[in-house]
Structure formats: C-alpha cells, structure tokens
Design an enzyme around this catalytic site. Structure first.
Site, PDB file in Angstrom:
ATOM      1  CE  LYS B  25      17.183   2.733 -12.638  1.00  6.90           C
ATOM      2  NZ  LYS B  25      18.127   2.113 -11.690  1.00  6.90           N
ATOM      3  NE  ARG B  94      22.149   4.386 -14.845  1.00  9.80           N
ATOM      4  CZ  ARG B  94      22.457   5.580 -14.292  1.00  9.80           C
ATOM      5  NH1 ARG B  94      22.018   5.890 -13.112  1.00  9.80           N
ATOM      6  NH2 ARG B  94      23.202   6.433 -14.952  1.00  9.80           N
ATOM      7  N   GLY B 103      17.431  -2.339  -2.309  1.00 14.24           N
ATOM      8  CA  GLY B 103      18.042  -3.570  -1.800  1.00 14.24           C
ATOM      9  C   GLY B 103      18.753  -4.319  -2.900  1.00 14.24           C
ATOM     10  CG  MET B 105      24.717  -3.638  -8.036  1.00 17.69           C
ATOM     11  SD  MET B 105      25.513  -4.172  -9.540  1.00 17.69           S
ATOM     12  CE  MET B 105      24.856  -2.954 -10.680  1.00 17.69           C
ATOM     13  NE  ARG B 338      11.465   7.307 -10.065  1.00 19.63           N
ATOM     14  CZ  ARG B 338      12.284   6.744  -9.205  1.00 19.63           C
ATOM     15  NH1 ARG B 338      12.554   5.459  -9.292  1.00 19.63           N
ATOM     16  NH2 ARG B 338      12.829   7.442  -8.222  1.00 19.63           N
ATOM     17  CG  HIS B 455     -11.350   0.063  23.812  1.00 15.94           C
ATOM     18  ND1 HIS B 455     -10.791   1.202  24.339  1.00 15.94           N
ATOM     19  CD2 HIS B 455     -12.685   0.194  23.956  1.00 15.94           C
ATOM     20  CE1 HIS B 455     -11.743   1.983  24.804  1.00 15.94           C
ATOM     21  NE2 HIS B 455     -12.909   1.408  24.583  1.00 15.94           N
ATOM     22  CB  SER B 764     -24.425  -5.985   7.983  1.00 17.03           C
ATOM     23  OG  SER B 764     -23.282  -5.175   8.110  1.00 17.03           O
ATOM     24  CB  CYS B 832     -20.724  -2.866   9.430  1.00 16.68           C
ATOM     25  SG  CYS B 832     -21.169  -4.325  10.384  1.00 16.68           S
ATOM     26  CE1 TYR B 853     -23.883  -1.399   4.857  1.00 16.35           C
ATOM     27  CE2 TYR B 853     -25.745  -2.181   3.556  1.00 16.35           C
ATOM     28  CZ  TYR B 853     -25.059  -2.114   4.753  1.00 16.35           C
ATOM     29  OH  TYR B 853     -25.542  -2.778   5.855  1.00 16.35           O
TER      30      TYR B 853
END
Lengths: 877, 877
Positions: B25, B94, B103, B105, B338, B455, B764, B832, B853
C-alpha cells in the site's frame, strides 16, 4: 611373464601370497615344496593368467613351449619320461582357483598312460593288474571329463565285466579282463568322439589342461560364483604333479588328516587312513578307513615324520591345517594342504589355545579375527547331530538353531501339546500376535510366507528360538502339509534347522548348545578391542529380555518396541477401548490403564539395564494392528451376526484400515493424530525412571520418535515429550538422564538429516524400513516371494534385508550420518534394524559410517560383539 | 536508516521496488505521489523495519521523534493541525504488508478527532451531524481495533439509540443523539479498559500504529501466512494519510475502479461509485452503487481527469490497475492503486492486447509470464457462475471445473440416470476400475477418501471431468449423505467445484468453458519460448485420449499405462484366465488374445501421435488388481457358496494378495516372475508399429520398464525387450524408431541412476511413487487422512503430491539426473508423474534439474505449455 611355475620356483616371496596367480592348491604345494622343504611330489602350476588368456582367445601363444620345457624338467627330476614304455612318468592334473570352488573339473590321475607305457608300468611295479586298473581309471576319467562322454557308458561297460555297478569294490577283475576293458573303453571313445583315444602324453596333457580351463565356465561353477559373489574374471590355475601311488602295495597307503581335531579343537591330529589305496578311496567312503593312530602302529617312523610335518605346517601357517598325504612303498609324500575348516567349538578353542602355543603363537586380535558369526551361533544353539535322512525342503534361515517336534498348525494345538509335555513345531502360513502363546509353547516355528523380518522371524530371534520362514514350496492342507513331494500328517515329527533353513522329516538327533569356556575369553578380548569405538546394544521389550541381553553382554537397549507391551493378552482389550473411544474421558480412562501397565514394564527394563542407556521407541505400528480382522468380522456378520461390541470393532477396523500400512498412519504420524498416546507413554516411562531414582538406581532413558520426515514434525513431537518430561520430573531432586532423538527410517529423513539433527539428541537408523522404502520392497510381500528368484538370477547380489545394501541404502545411511553430525557435532548415532546383528553390515556401519553403536536381538549380541571387534580390527574371520 | 518516509520522499529509485520496506500500500501511494504526480492525500509510511523492531523489542527508540516530525510536516502541507479545535487535520491509519494479507488490522479512519476537534470539524464543514457521525465511527473503530473491546458492545449502544442493528441505514440519527452516543461510547471505553478514551491525537496515533504492528501476529494472520507460505519475519508497514471526505456533500463521492473490465478484459474502465459516501460504504454493499458512467454524467470534468489517471496508471504499471478514489467537494483524490486481479478470460485478453497497446506495450514474454495456470483452467472448464448459496464442505480439488447433478451413490445408478438424460454427481467413498462406466455417465465425481493421485482423481483428470476427492467429513448413509450439518438425500442436486474443492447444495448456475481466441495466440508464444528447451507430452492410454492430447498441443506421449487396456470390460476375463493358467498353452492362449487387443490399442495411439514419441510403460500394477476382492468372494462363500470358477479366483486372489501392494510384486518384478507378459506386450507394440510403418506412418516408440532398482534387473528386462523387438522387426525394410528406457520411481533407482543409465536410452521420473517411498506416505492412506492436518499444523509447507518436495524428493531427482547424464551424456530425461502438470514443479524440473520434457494429463497440457515457457523465462505469473 611366465605362464608356468614349478613348485620349487624361487618367487622371491612366499608362494601363498601368489594365490591369485597360482590358485590355492598350487600356492600351497609351492609353499610346502619351496619354503617348508617337505617332500612333495614334484610338479608345476599353470597360472590363472594362462586360463584367462585361454578363455579370451584360445590356447595362449608360447604356452606349448613352456609346457614342454616344464615336462622335460619334471622328467629330469623324476628320472623318468612320460610315455616311457619302460618306466613311464605319470602325472595328475588338477584345477585350483584362488578360492576353492566346487563345480569345476577336479582331478585327472594317471595321465601319461598309453598302450605302451602301461607295459612299462607293469614291468616297474611287477603288478599287471595294478597297471591296467590305473589305465582303465585314466581312460574313463579322461573320456568323461576331458572328452565329455557320458560317464554311464563307461560304467555300463565296467558292469558288463564285473556284473556290478560302479568302480572299486572287492571282486577284483583280473589283469586280462581289465586290459580288455581298456580296449572296450577306447572303442567307446572313438565311437563317441570320432577320433581315437589320444596316445601321445603331451596331447593328453594339453587336453586335460584345456578341460580345466573350460570348466571355469561350467554352469555349476558359474552358479556357485554367483551365489558366493566370486569375480567371474579370476580364472583357475592348473596343477600338474608327478603321481605317487598309495595303492602300490602294503607298504603304501594314503590318508587325509587335520593337524588338530576339527570338531573339538583338541590338540591331537585327526584323520582317516587306508593301507594300499588311492586318495579317492578314502574320500569315497567305500572302504572302512582307519584312524590316524593306525599309522603309528604300522609305520611308526612315518608317523613320527608325519607329526613333525604337522607341527611344521601349524607353525608355518599359524593355524590348524587340513592335509592329504600318500605313503608310497614306505616313503611319505605330502599331496596337499590348506588351513582347515572347523566346528564352532573347535574354532573357539583353537583360537584361544593358539595365543598360548609353545614355539609360535597368534595375537589375541588374530584370535578374535578367526572366529566367525556361524561359529558362535553353533555353540549357542542346538544343532543337528547328524545329517537328516530326508530333507523335505528349505526356507529362509530366520533364527539359528535346530528343533524337533510334531507338526501342529495352530497356536491352540501348540499350547495344548505343550501342556501335555510334547515337543511341537508350529507350522503356519504366517504368524501374528495371536500366535505368540503358541510360539512360546513350540520348540520351533516354520512359516510358508514372509521374510527375515517377518513377525515370526523377528519374534523367534528375539527369544533365541529356532525358526525357518518363507518356505514357499510348503503347502498346508486339511490334514498336514505337502513339501518336496512328501505329505506330512499333522502330529508327525519334523526337524528344522534355523541356521540353514532345512526342513527334515522325522526326529533328527540334536546336539545341545555347548558354549565352551573359550567363548567368554574370546568375547572379552573382542570387547577390549571395540571398547570406546563401537558399542553393542540389544533390542528388547521386556525386563526378562533385557536381563537376557545384559547376560549376553549388551551395553544397553537400542530399541524397546513399546507396542509389544500393548499386545500382551490382558492389554489388547484396553487398547481397543482406547481406539473405540472418541477423545474424552473414556479415552483418558483407557490411557490411564495402559499407562499403569507400561510403567511397570518400563521399570522392569530399567532395573535390568540399570546404569546403561535404554532407548524407548514411542508407539510405531498403525492402530489397525490392534483391531480384529475385517474379514473375520464380516464373515461372522454375514453368517451368525455380530454383537454390539463387535459391530463397533468392525466400524473401527474399517475406519483405520489401510491399503499400504507400511506407508500409512504410523510412527509419529499416529502421535500427531492421537497426541495423548505419546503423552501417556512418556508419563509411564518417566514415572518408571522416577521410581528407579527413588530406589537408588541410575536410569538412562532415551526417548525415540519414530518415522519422522520433517524437522517441524520432530520438533512438535519433541515439544510434547519435553513438556511431559518436565511435568513428571519437576519434583525430583535427582533427575533421571533423558535424551530425545529420532529414528532415521525413511529416505527423506536420511536426506533431511541435517535439519532433523537440530531437534534430535541422537539418531537411530531403522534399516528395515529404510530398505523397504529405498527399494520399494515390502518385506511382507517381496522378500518371501521374489527374493530367491532375484538372488538366483543374480539381479541382487545379496538379500538387502540380511546384508545392508551398501550402494543404495548404505549411501543414504552414510549421507544421513554426515549431515546429522555436520549439523550437530558429536550427535550419537546407532542402528536398531535387523542389520545390527549382521557382521558384514556391522563392518560397513563402523568403517564407512562411523556409527557409535549397533543394536540387535539379545541372542545375537555375542555375534555382534565379535563382529564389532572384527570391524575395528579391519578384518573378518 | 529512517523508520518513516513521506509519500513524496525522494528514494532515488521507484518506490515500487521498496515494497518490502514500505509494504504494498505504502509503495503504491508513494509511487503515485512521487513518481506519477497524481493527487494523493499526503501522508507517510512507517516501515516494516520499525514493525520488526517493535515486535522484537517494543516501541523503537527514536520512532516517536520521527513520528512527531512527520506529523508536523503533514500539518504544514495540509495547513491544518491535528486536534485543532478550529480546523483539525484527520488521518487514516492502515496496515500494509509486502504481500496483501487478510487477517491483519485494516483501517482506522478519522483519527485526530476528540472532544474539542469535533467542534472544529463541525465548524469547518458546517455539518454537525457529519462531524459527530465521524467521531462516533472513530471511537468505535478505535475501541474495537486498538483497545480490543468487543464490537458488539458498541453495536448494542448504537441499537439502543436507533432501535436498529448495525451501522448506517436510512434512519439517520440527529447530531445531538450522535453526540450523546459518543459520550456513551467513551464511558464504555473507560469501563472496559479502566482509562478514558485518549484525547491526545499523538497518543491516538501511537495506539493505532502499535495495533497495526501487533496485528501482524494475530492468529488469523499467522494462519494465513502458514497457508500461503509467507515468511513470518517480514512484518508490516503502517500508512498514515490525511483524510479526505467523500461523504461531505453531494459534490463529493467515492468509488473503486479497474482500469479495464476484470471479467472480460475489455478496454473500458469498470467500477462502482457512490455520491456522498465513504469508501467503506461502497465495499459494504449496503447502498446500491452506481456504475462508473454515473461520474461522467454528474462530474464530467472529474471523469475526464479520472480516465486520464487510469491511462497514466496503466502506462506506468504496464498493466490493468485496481484503484480507490474519493471526490471531495469537486476535487479528485487517488487513495490507493495496485495491479488488479482478473478472470482467466480477461487475463488472456489483456495479456495479448497489451502487446499491441498504443503508447506503451509489453513484450510477448511478459504476456506469457502474466497468465497463470488458474487462468487457463478457468477458460477450459465450466465454472460456478455465482457464489453458491450453501457450501456444505470442501474436499481436495482434484480435477478442475464445476459440475452440477443429482447425488447418486453407485456406478449403476449413474449409468441408469445418464441413460435417462439426467445429470448426476457420482458420490463414492473411493472409486475403482468397476466405477469407470459410472464415472463416464456422471457430470462429476465426489469421493470421501483418497488424495490427488487416487483412482478417482487420476481418471477424472485424464478425462477433464470435474472431481473433488478426499472429502473426509462427508459420511455416506443409507439414504444419502451427511456433510456440514446437512443431510442430502439421494437424488438431490449438488454442485461441486473441482478447482476449489467446494461442495455445494443445490443447482449452482454454471458458466460454460469459453476459451477466448487469445488462448491460442498466447500458447503459441509460450511454445516458441520453450521450443527446444522443455517439451510437453501427455499421459494417455487410448487413441481417443492421445488425439485429445495432441489437439491440446501435446508433443508426444510420456506415459501410456498399458494396464488400463487390461481393465476394459471385455478384457478382464481374459486377464483373469491368464493369471489362473499355469505356464503353458492356456496361459499362452490368453496372452495371444490380450496381444491382439493391445495391438489394436497401440495402433490407435500411434495413429494419433504419428511422428511424435510415444512412451509405453510395460505392465506395472500387481496382478491382484485384476482379481475380484477376497472379502467379496469369502462373504459369498460363507453365505450362498461359490461356483468352480469363483473358487479358482478366490484361490488366485489369496495367492497374489499383498500386505503393501505399493511395495510389492509390480513393475519389472512382475515381468521377471511372468516374462511372457512383457514379451506379449512388446510383440503387440511392435506389431502395431510395423502396421503403422506399412501404412506410411512414422511411429516413434519408447518402451519403458517400470520400477527397476538395479542395473542387472534393467539389463535383463531390456534383453527380453530387445530380443522381441528384433524378432518382430526382422522382416521390415523400414524399421520403426524404438528406444528402451526405465522409470526412476524408487529412491534406490535414483541413487543408482549412473548404473541404470548404462542400460537405458531414457529416464522418466515417476514422482508419485518416488514421493510415496521417499516420505513413506501411501497416497491411498496418508494423503486423505493426514495431509490436511500436516498442512494445517505447518509440518509440511505443501502437499508433496501436488508440488514436488524440492528438498527431499527433489534432491533425489536432481542427483539421479546428474548421475544418469554423467554415465550417459545426452540421456533423455522426462517426468510422467502428477507433478508434470504443476507449474511450481515444472519450474523446478526445468531450472534445477534440466529435464527434457514433462508429461501430464491431456487437459493439463495447455497449462504445462504455459508453465514450461514461464520456467524458461525464469518467471511466473
């Protein structure tokens, strides 16, 4: 470099150091001939270099020339020529690798005989029958071994002659009959190979040498090397030696002898002897042999000479030797020697005796290095006193010692039979905590499934009770079991050997355990060697086990599995109540009861181990292990129905069931889900310690948190443990010693050891679990089912649950120790998995990792003490 | 170093770079004020350094003096003084951390009012009601937030006055009533705290600043940081700013605005506005807001100025901005800005648009870096079009997208309802291959157990079907399910969001997936960035899946799980026949049938992926996965009895059952026990490849051997594979391209990667299994049951099945890649496991390991392409 060396070659250093080049046999012969000056029939050794060259590229260049030169030299020494039709020189050809190896070509005798030299032999010996018998043996041996002809063809021809099978025996064929048989054999050779039997001695010799070379790669030899982890590239040497004949007449004979008694270790030579015989007759066991004393009676001079040779050999080898000798017409020839194998009892006695030998002696360190784990197991456990008549099959050797009993198939039967005073072997597919009482009642345990760290194996080893596990071929039937083609009825006697895995039919006679007094002496020396370097603790869960462990020399407890206390008969219902209760007063009440029970258990352990460290692992197994089986309950539900409590138990069992319990909600994870459980255990432990302090004892407690994977997890659990310790000891004037540490039993814990060390006073490697997770091998599934195939196929060199996998699991262990100590210098590190009792693993832990202690089952402690000392010595027996 | 900086301080570099010091801020306000020259109410920021000092050791030395100096400076700028009874300066206070954080102030307004300055405010504004309303708000805000008084006490007093609850509303109390209320509030404060309400403005200010500092350690803030992995040591900044009043009169107002439409990405400003109101009124949603266009109508000059500000902001931030502004008596003040949050569609459109912006533009690389995985998921899957009225609970977000349907509890019901054209959600404890048809028929899947690689999760992701799994709180009953205190009957509508894990009651309206045309453009740019650096493949088991994957841009298949072919309805009986058969013709016949079926499957896949590599993993799961459940069969046996085939199946199921299947007889182990199985699979594959070659195709096949742990194991399996390949291709003129490699999915394989590489053309990583074994976490057991507790307690920072565990599993991955490539330079390496589709993991794989990859489920391919490009760019959106 020469490819052939005569026995008396001046190598410039002891031939025994050249075993790799000359093979064991060749090196020992050269040692006797060139160093000890014993009368050894002259000869020479073709080196393993030659064998390797041959196997890589065929008959080596220059080998023929060297061979001819050495044969000529031998002829000159012996003043005879090979193939001489008047007075032929005969030779033996033997294989001899660096490490003695069955499965390779053994021996060809009488080489050099042919159709004309047989006549010379007849003439010189005046014994035509002897000459043709020698020729016959040579042709058949050569035909079979060198030319690869099926031996049964020779046997059949021989039977055609004598009407009896095999060789030797009493009905001795006449010389002409033998001569005719030799002709028949030669025809057989020509028919089978397409070429006549070689008559030229040098051709025979080359054939025999090549056969030895080739036999290095015979399937049995390869399989043996695989099994014994022998390098396939070593190759074998070949020994060619002038023949002497113990079967020449009654002034001749042959024998095998040990320089001391290999069974008892007594300082008297021990052996077998035959008059007028060849070596193979002694070994074959066809004729009744005489004891060595028979030589003293018959040939007192020779006996004197022989005992002199024995003394010389022992002084030179500084150990008991195993020898072969032949007397030819009154002259003694030494044919072979090597350091001899011995029983456990003899190994212990000799090792200690030889430190006090007159004239020469070994150091105490050497004595310690010469005794093996097997030797110690032998004297601590009963053994088969005889070879079993019928070996049905084999399982994994899970807990050493032999046992005999009637086969029973349930814990209840075992208990009932035990109460009747009967001996039984409990045969199960696998055991569970429900079988404990039956296992106690049984002489031994036999299972069809599971590996060396299965329930049956671990529990039996903990008690020192013989066990064979994972006998996969054994099939339990309604009325007994099937194994090796035999059906064994329930109640029939069987015998098992937990040191070899053998399962035999009937009552095999047992030799009771008989630790000689030298055991204590030797272990004392071992302790002095390893003192301050590598401690030995035991895994023990009760006061009684702890006392046993201490009597075996344990220097503390490395693993007290608190769950075993939960499984005792009267406690299981309380544990189940605790599981069924939601948080709240009911859970608290059950925990209180458990706390009281555990407090007593802990106190008994701390009494037994007063002054020594006791590592207590907080509850580790998943809770469903304490619940009845879902399958049983569901079956009952579907048939007779369940009562209210059973319904609750079924609900709980379903709620807690897991697909892969090994990777499930156990160890510290359980502590995090049920934190009051750990609190209760630490309370019980600290109350026990406080009681010991009040009684003047010196409890040293190590609280161990299992299965951690992150530092925060350990720090959280540690914070509970410390809070409870502080609470329980706040009013004590003298506080018990307490440390808090963790097990390293997951790969991640090993990798994160630096972080974990920040919250741990000590590490203890749980190498069973670490091995399971590193390989992805469940000990319950893979070890029994796949391991034997993997070992046979050579996919693994060793069972990693038996000998630590040094390159895989071992790398994690090494890395964890390094990282742990880097983060916390002086961190105490031990190991409490099954590998803590395995000599090869102990060596690795000490030499490669630098652990502070190993911990194993109480009955394994003596072996671990020895192995630890050997690791320190940097040697193994 | 100073602890306070005014907004217009000359930092020497853009304040935005000082977010860590000034908070988000503060940095944005300073940027607007000092760099952009926008009209921002003056003020200053107390740095995060000051906060850290305060939290460590109380109010920092020298801070009071600095504060006084800055207040005096502010007074000078504003030509007013705080607490001035004639014309008081009011300020807002602030919190503002580096990363925006709920959460903590939030805001205190109107600070500086006291019993005398309220009169000055009355005088200057000529509005007594306004002044006392401001004072009332201030006292209650301060009392609640700074002094910690229960806010309900103020509410009650307010209700006593108005007869209505809460603040605001239409019945506006009179000024005297408000003045009386302020008195009441002050009495309340004194009663609750024991001291009077502070009247001195500097005392008020210090109190408010300390409250902001303290709020950094409020439990909600800590929990938020834990969840979001924000460093607890950062601390927060505090912004003090002169108040301006949008609620002064009808020439005043306040609003929030985005410089473009955050939902669609259209280039029109979008926002809410209120005349004569304060910012909180807009946010609270009590009054109906007006669109931005209302400003154009009412205050055309201001509107012009505002759009100018928006253009300036966008040009400066080079992105869409989110702003707050206030108009005070005709003057525009910017209160905050922002970079704004946006929908997936908007993110894509803006990213592409901004590369073509007039005046300023972003590069294509920046455009790619600005879009997140969530953005892409949003446009590819249906979403909730509204916030659900009743969220019942939450599970794991297993497969993105939202779905609505009637709750059904079995696959059969799902199929039946599907056939009737009804939409259903299949609710199961867990799914198994038996549920496949039901899952196909359902709109979405909801399970109570299992984790992100269960699964249900894996299968649903593979199809792009929404799924929420592991909803542990959900309890299935006889008639429906219970969740979050509600009972949902079978057949009632529910809605699930597989992107968030939400489970809602009723039919939530859905927005269909709507990939904008910019998606293709952007992914094209992403592809160009990662081309030749990091390829993206898909995990696909059928021709249809392979075609889908290719349409999403997959460059091959990284994992074809051949077991899925075994599970198709008509094949299971054949597989079972194969298992039941001993070796021999029966087994061979079953294998032949399977070969034929697999050949067709492989051919379809090779067609879909022609010219691209297809990695086929040989059979991996344990055989018992293909057999019926022992429990079911035993129950049937105990009740109605079994037929002959069922008896056989029960026998087989018992023989193959395992305690820990994850660590059992699977992968290459199965191949070694049943070598003809692998032979058959390679035959089928090579026959399919041969058919493709014959048809003019260009098959590129990679045969992958799963679960290896030793080089010899891999070499043995490879030798079979190669023999079969040679046999099957010996008559082909043009041979298909084939490579043989292995998965690295056990810790030992990772450690032994150097040895394995000797027998592998590629690696892999199977990071699912590697994670399971490294942690000892069974995904079936631990992930559902323990993971949420572990994440909540901060024992793990992230779910390691979702984001690769970089320090544990990641170390093994890195080490394996290094060792593999050292042994075989140029070794191709991919991954993979599920992590192949996770952006954070992809970044790790590319930047820390250098993989060639990644492979993920087809629907995840676009995300992986984007994440791969971002990894290459070294940035993330």
């Amino acid at each position: 470099m020469a490819l052939i060396f005569s026995f008396d070659h001046a190598h410039g250093r002891p031939p025994l150091e050249l075993r790799r080049l000359l093979g064991g046999k060749g090196a020992n012969l050269a040692e006797m001939a060139s160093v000890l000056g014993l009368s050894v029939p002259p000869g020479f050794t073709i080196t393993t270099d030659a064998c390797r060259d041959y196997l890589a590229g065929g008959w080596p260049e220059g080998l023929s020339a060297e061979l001819t030169r050495h044969v000529r030299r031998l002829e000159k020494t012996m003043s005879r020529r090979v193939g001489d039709p008047d007075d032929p020189l005969l030779v033996s050809v033997r294989s001899g690798a660096e490490i003695s190896m069955p499965g390779m070509m053994d021996t060809i005798l009488n080489l050099g005989l042919n159709d004309s030299s047989v006549k010379g032999l007849t003439e010189r010996t005046g014994n035509e029958r002897f000459a043709y018998e020698s020729y016959r043996r040579f042709v058949s041996m050569y035909g079979r071994i060198v030319l690869g002809i099926d031996g049964r063809l020779f046997d059949e021809a021989f039977e055609g002659l004598t009407g009896r099978d095999g060789e030797g025996g009493h009905a001795e064929p006449s010389a002409p009959a033998l001569a005719q048989l030799v002709e028949q054999y030669q025809e057989l050779v020509e028919a089978e190979t397409g070429t006549p039997f070689p008559q030229a001695p040098l051709e025979q010799l080359r054939g025999a040498i090549e056969a030895v070379f080739r036999s290095w790669n015979a399937p049995r030899a390869i399989a043996y090397r695989e099994r014994e982890h022998i390098d396939h590239h070593l190759g074998t040497a070949v020994t060619v030696q002038a023949m002497v004949f113990g079967n020449r007449d009654n002034r001749s004979g042959t024998g095998v002898a040990f320089t001391r008694d290999p069974a008892t270790g007594e300082k008297t030579p021990y052996g077998d002897f035959l008059v007028n015989a060849q070596g193979e007759d002694v070994v074959a066991g066809i004729r009744n042999t005489l004891p060595l004393s028979a030589i003293r009676e018959r040939f007192p001079e020779i006996y004197k000479e022989l005992t002199g040779v024995f003394a010389k050999l022992e002084a030179h080898y500084r150990d008991m030797c195993d020898t072969e000798f032949t007397i030819e017409q009154g002259k003694l020839w030494m044919l072979q020697t090597r350091v001899g194998k011995r029983s456990g009892k003899a190994a212990l006695k000799m090792a200690v005796d030889m430190t006090r030998q007159r004239g020469w002696r070994i150091s105490r360190e050497e004595a310690v290095a010469r005794v093996s784990a097997e030797h110690i197991d032998q004297v601590l456990h009963p053994q088969f006193a005889e070879r079993p008549a019928t070996v049905l099959g084999r399982g994994l050797a899970a807990s050493p010692g032999a046992a005999v009993g009637k086969a029973v198939f349930s814990a209840d039967e075992a208990i009932a039979a035990g109460a009747r005073g009967e001996r039984v072997i409990l045969v199960r597919n696998e055991t569970s905590p429900d079988d404990i009482a039956g296992m106690i009642a049984a002489q031994g345990v036999l299972t069809t499934r599971g590996g060396l760290v299965s329930h049956a194996a671990v529990v039996a080893r903990g008690w020192g009770k013989p066990a064979v596990v994972g006998a996969e071929q054994l099939r339990i039937t309604e009325s007994g079991f099937l194994l090796g083609g035999s059906a064994v009825a329930a109640g029939e006697y069987i015998s098992i050997d937990g040191s070899t895995g053998e399962i035999a039919l009937g009552e095999v006679a047992l030799a009771p355990p008989s630790p000689p007094m030298e055991l204590k002496v030797l272990l004392g020396w071992a302790d002095r060697i390893r003192k301050g370097k590598l401690a030995v603790r035991a895994n023990a869960d009760t006061g009684a086990d702890a006392a046993t462990a201490r009597s075996f020399g344990a220097e503390g407890i490395g693993l007290c599995r608190t769950e075993h206390m939960f499984l005792e008969g009267d406690r299981l219902p309380i544990v189940r109540r605790m599981i069924l209760a939601a948080d709240g007063p009911e859970e608290q009440a059950a925990l209180e009861e458990l706390r009281e029970a555990q407090r007593e258990d802990f106190e008994a352990i701390l009494v037994a181990m007063d002054g020594l460290p006791v590592t207590v692992r907080l509850l580790d197994p998943p809770l469903h292990e304490f619940l009845p089986s879902i399958r049983d309950l569901e079956l009952k539900e579907a048939t007779v129905g369940l009562d209210e409590q059973e319904k609750q138990l079924l609900g709980a069992a379903r709620a807690w069931q897991e697909m892969n319990p090994m990777l499930g909600l156990r160890g510290v994870r359980l502590g995090i889900i049920k934190p009051r459980l750990y609190e209760m255990q630490v309370q019980a432990l600290m109350q026990a310690a406080a009681a010991r302090v009040a009684a003047g004892g010196h409890p040293k407690v190590e609280v161990m948190i299992p299965l951690t994977v992150t530092r925060r997890e350990l720090a959280l659990a540690r914070s509970w443990v410390e809070a409870t310790i502080a609470e329980e000891t706040k009013d004590l004037r003298r506080k018990p010693q307490v440390q808090v540490g963790t097990m390293i039993e997951t790969p991640r814990a090993a990798l994160q050891a630096g972080e974990l060390a920040e919250a741990a006073d000590f590490f203890s490697f749980g190498t069973n679990d670490l091995t399971q997770m590193t390989f992805g091998f469940s000990r319950d599934d893979v070890e029994g089912r796949l391991m034997s195939a993997y070992l046979q196929l050579g996919l693994l060199e060793r069972n990693p649950f038996e000998n630590l996998d040094e390159v895989g699991v071992g790398e994690l262990v090494r890395l964890a120790a390094q990282r742990g100590r880097a983060a916390r210098p002086g961190l105490k590190i031990g190991i409490c998995g099954e590998h803590g009792g395995d000599p090869a693993s102990i060596r690795f832990f000490y030499r490669e990792v630098g652990l502070d202690y190993v911990s194993c089952s109480p009955f394994r402690v003596p072996v671990a003490r020895l192995a630890a000392a050997q690791a320190v010595l940097g040697e193994t027996a």
